[in-house]
Design an enzyme around this catalytic site. Structure first.
Site, short mmCIF file in Angstrom:
data_model
loop_
_atom_site.label_atom_id
_atom_site.label_comp_id
_atom_site.label_asym_id
_atom_site.label_seq_id
_atom_site.Cartn_x
_atom_site.Cartn_y
_atom_site.Cartn_z
N CYS A 13 -28.13 19.74 14.98
CA CYS A 13 -26.68 19.56 14.91
C CYS A 13 -26.07 20.68 14.06
O CYS A 13 -26.61 20.96 12.99
CB CYS A 13 -26.40 18.20 14.25
SG CYS A 13 -24.67 17.84 14.04
N PRO A 14 -25.01 21.37 14.41
CA PRO A 14 -24.20 21.16 15.61
C PRO A 14 -24.58 22.07 16.79
O PRO A 14 -23.75 22.34 17.64
CB PRO A 14 -22.80 21.51 15.10
CG PRO A 14 -23.04 22.61 14.12
CD PRO A 14 -24.41 22.38 13.53
#
Lengths: 77, 132
Positions: A13-14
């Site tokens: 993430c991200p």
């Protein structure tokens, strides 16, 4: 069938969201992009982003055997 | 873009995990269409030197160590990607660069400029300001 598949498995993430945004920016309106993500946070974050950005979530499902998510987004604008 | 929602991040800490948190927020915001301005000051400034990144000379706590071990894309890479795809600008505090005698060319290419607080407030006007 999606028009394009972005394989972001292994990315944290991200990362998967970023890959999706990059691809969506280049895509035509109406195109369906599928993201493969092994990151749990992205499975929650991507649908949120899709809603906020005014695009359409086609499906979000977990591939239990593979331990990753398939999330498809339709570009509406 | 004048009406785009704005975010301003003030980075003060040299800790890798804090820089990473800021980079995640900043890059997602920029890629979602927000105008993002980042002001790097105090202890965070050194982390934007080319030398620091070349030597991977980071300040590590638990999460920071794991970021390195798992080879996660680090803050400078996230900022670089966000700059390409959205409106994100990184500014270095002029006081710190003067005090430490660091020049424009000592900093990473992602750095836009060296500015003072007044210039930063001008850019951050109307933005939500988050300090990390």
């Amino acid at each position: 069938m999606p028009d394009k598949v972005v394989d972001a498995r292994g990315s944290y993430c991200p990362g998967p969201l970023m890959e999706l945004i990059k691809t969506i920016k280049k895509a035509d309106v109406g195109a369906v992009i599928e993201v493969l993500s092994s990151d749990q946070g992205s499975a929650k974050d991507i649908p949120e982003w899709v809603k906020k950005s005014g695009n359409e979530l086609v499906y979000s499902e977990k591939d239990e055997a593979g331990g990753y998510w398939r999330i498809a987004v339709k570009k509406v604008k | 873009m004048a009406d785009a929602p704005k975010l301003a991040l003030v980075l003060m800490s040299p800790e890798l995990e804090r820089l990473h948190a800021a980079a995640m927020m900043g890059s997602v915001a920029a890629m979602s269409g927000m105008e993002v301005n980042i002001f790097v000051t105090m202890g965070a400034t050194k982390m934007f030197l080319k030398e620091t990144v070349e030597k991977q000379d980071f300040v590590l706590t638990d999460v920071g160590k794991t970021l390195l071990e798992k080879k996660v894309d680090l803050y400078y890479k996230l900022f670089e990607d966000a700059k390409e795809m959205g409106s994100l600008k990184v500014y270095i505090c002029s006081l710190v660069s003067d005090l430490m005698d660091w020049k424009r060319e000592d900093f990473l290419d992602i750095v836009e400029d060296i500015v003072g607080v007044v210039a930063f407030f001008g850019m951050a006007e109307g933005a939500q300001i988050v300090t990390v």
